[in-house]
Design a protein around this motif. Structure first.
Motif, mmCIF file in Angstrom:
data_model
loop_
_atom_site.group_PDB
_atom_site.id
_atom_site.type_symbol
_atom_site.label_atom_id
_atom_site.label_comp_id
_atom_site.label_asym_id
_atom_site.label_seq_id
_atom_site.Cartn_x
_atom_site.Cartn_y
_atom_site.Cartn_z
ATOM 1 N N MET A 1 0.852 -1.176 0.000
ATOM 2 C CA MET A 1 0.000 0.000 0.000
ATOM 3 C C MET A 1 0.897 1.239 0.000
ATOM 4 S SD MET A 1 -2.976 1.054 2.770
ATOM 5 C CE MET A 1 -4.146 -0.158 2.228
ATOM 6 N N THR A 2 0.613 2.158 -0.886
ATOM 7 C CA THR A 2 1.400 3.386 -0.967
ATOM 8 C C THR A 2 1.050 4.310 0.200
ATOM 9 O OG1 THR A 2 -0.213 4.628 -2.261
ATOM 10 C CG2 THR A 2 1.364 3.250 -3.497
ATOM 11 N N ALA A 3 1.894 5.307 0.421
ATOM 12 C CA ALA A 3 1.632 6.292 1.479
ATOM 13 C C ALA A 3 0.317 7.016 1.217
ATOM 14 C CB ALA A 3 2.781 7.286 1.569
ATOM 15 N N GLN A 4 0.030 7.318 -0.042
ATOM 16 C CA GLN A 4 -1.212 8.005 -0.397
ATOM 17 C C GLN A 4 -2.416 7.130 -0.090
ATOM 18 O OE1 GLN A 4 -1.259 9.859 -4.222
ATOM 19 N NE2 GLN A 4 -3.477 9.947 -4.313
ATOM 20 N N GLU A 5 -2.357 5.866 -0.482
ATOM 21 C CA GLU A 5 -3.466 4.945 -0.217
ATOM 22 C C GLU A 5 -3.669 4.756 1.283
ATOM 23 O OE1 GLU A 5 -3.105 2.081 -4.158
ATOM 24 O OE2 GLU A 5 -1.901 1.635 -2.380
ATOM 25 N N ARG A 6 -2.581 4.652 2.015
ATOM 26 C CA ARG A 6 -2.660 4.443 3.459
ATOM 27 C C ARG A 6 -3.288 5.662 4.146
ATOM 28 N NH1 ARG A 6 2.570 3.442 7.206
ATOM 29 N NH2 ARG A 6 3.129 5.347 6.122
ATOM 30 N N ALA A 7 -2.835 6.860 3.799
ATOM 31 C CA ALA A 7 -3.381 8.081 4.403
ATOM 32 C C ALA A 7 -4.855 8.251 4.052
ATOM 33 C CB ALA A 7 -2.579 9.297 3.939
ATOM 34 N N ASP A 8 -5.213 8.010 2.815
ATOM 35 C CA ASP A 8 -6.616 8.136 2.399
ATOM 36 C C ASP A 8 -7.487 7.091 3.088
ATOM 37 O OD1 ASP A 8 -6.088 10.312 0.760
ATOM 38 O OD2 ASP A 8 -5.881 9.086 -1.052
ATOM 39 N N ALA A 9 -6.956 5.881 3.265
ATOM 40 C CA ALA A 9 -7.718 4.823 3.924
ATOM 41 C C ALA A 9 -7.968 5.160 5.393
ATOM 42 C CB ALA A 9 -6.982 3.489 3.803
ATOM 43 N N VAL A 10 -6.957 5.634 6.089
ATOM 44 C CA VAL A 10 -7.134 6.008 7.492
ATOM 45 C C VAL A 10 -8.126 7.168 7.599
ATOM 46 C CG1 VAL A 10 -6.009 6.958 9.553
ATOM 47 C CG2 VAL A 10 -4.894 5.148 8.262
ATOM 48 N N ALA A 11 -7.998 8.159 6.736
ATOM 49 C CA ALA A 11 -8.909 9.305 6.759
ATOM 50 C C ALA A 11 -10.352 8.852 6.550
ATOM 51 C CB ALA A 11 -8.517 10.326 5.691
ATOM 52 N N ALA A 12 -10.583 7.933 5.632
ATOM 53 C CA ALA A 12 -11.938 7.445 5.369
ATOM 54 C C ALA A 12 -12.498 6.692 6.569
ATOM 55 C CB ALA A 12 -11.946 6.548 4.128
ATOM 56 N N VAL A 13 -11.672 5.869 7.194
ATOM 57 C CA VAL A 13 -12.106 5.117 8.374
ATOM 58 C C VAL A 13 -12.480 6.074 9.500
ATOM 59 C CG1 VAL A 13 -11.267 3.598 10.217
ATOM 60 C CG2 VAL A 13 -10.871 2.986 7.834
ATOM 61 N N VAL A 14 -11.642 7.070 9.733
ATOM 62 C CA VAL A 14 -11.884 8.020 10.823
ATOM 63 C C VAL A 14 -13.151 8.819 10.566
ATOM 64 C CG1 VAL A 14 -10.992 10.088 11.974
ATOM 65 C CG2 VAL A 14 -9.464 8.165 11.491
ATOM 66 N N ARG A 15 -13.305 9.331 9.371
ATOM 67 C CA ARG A 15 -14.474 10.155 9.054
ATOM 68 C C ARG A 15 -15.780 9.367 9.110
ATOM 69 N NH1 ARG A 15 -10.940 13.022 4.648
ATOM 70 N NH2 ARG A 15 -10.497 15.006 5.712
ATOM 71 N N ALA A 16 -15.711 8.054 8.988
ATOM 72 C CA ALA A 16 -16.910 7.214 9.029
ATOM 73 C C ALA A 16 -17.380 6.912 10.453
ATOM 74 C CB ALA A 16 -16.642 5.899 8.286
ATOM 75 N N VAL A 17 -16.567 7.228 11.445
ATOM 76 C CA VAL A 17 -16.950 6.956 12.837
ATOM 77 C C VAL A 17 -18.022 7.961 13.268
ATOM 78 C CG1 VAL A 17 -16.131 6.925 15.231
ATOM 79 C CG2 VAL A 17 -14.712 5.949 13.411
ATOM 80 N N PRO A 18 -19.132 7.476 13.795
ATOM 81 C CA PRO A 18 -20.184 8.385 14.267
ATOM 82 C C PRO A 18 -19.637 9.343 15.331
ATOM 83 C CG PRO A 18 -21.000 6.139 14.185
ATOM 84 C CD PRO A 18 -19.518 6.074 13.937
#
Length: 93
Positions: free
Chosen positions: A1-18
């Protein structure tokens, strides 16, 4: 996983938390992941930890929201410490 994919994935997970209003760049904008041509604020990767800085909605319980963020990120990155900092609380719009 690239740094870009990793950062975007973490951001998406965090933003999805109620209860999470958004990621937060820190008091002076010091928290972020720098990528070619852009920056992902609120997420910083260390050698053995991921720092996540968030803004929480006022109607959400702060500690429980932070714990939910920690658990959500840890599910996708087992064995890596996840440090969550609540930087601000904002009105729910």
């Amino acid at each position: 996983m690239t740094a870009q994919e990793r950062a975007d994935a973490v951001a998406a997970v965090v933003r999805a938390v109620p209860g999470v209003a958004d990621l937060h760049p820190g008091m002076f904008g010091e928290v972020g992941t720098y990528l070619p041509g852009r920056r992902v604020p609120g997420i910083r990767f260390g050698d053995d930890a991921i720092a996540v800085h968030i803004t929480v909605r006022e109607d959400a319980p702060v500690r429980e929201t932070a714990a939910a963020v920690r658990a959500a990120v840890a599910r996708d990155w087992p064995g890596v410490a996840v440090n969550v900092t609540v930087e601000d609380v904002v009105a729910h719009d």
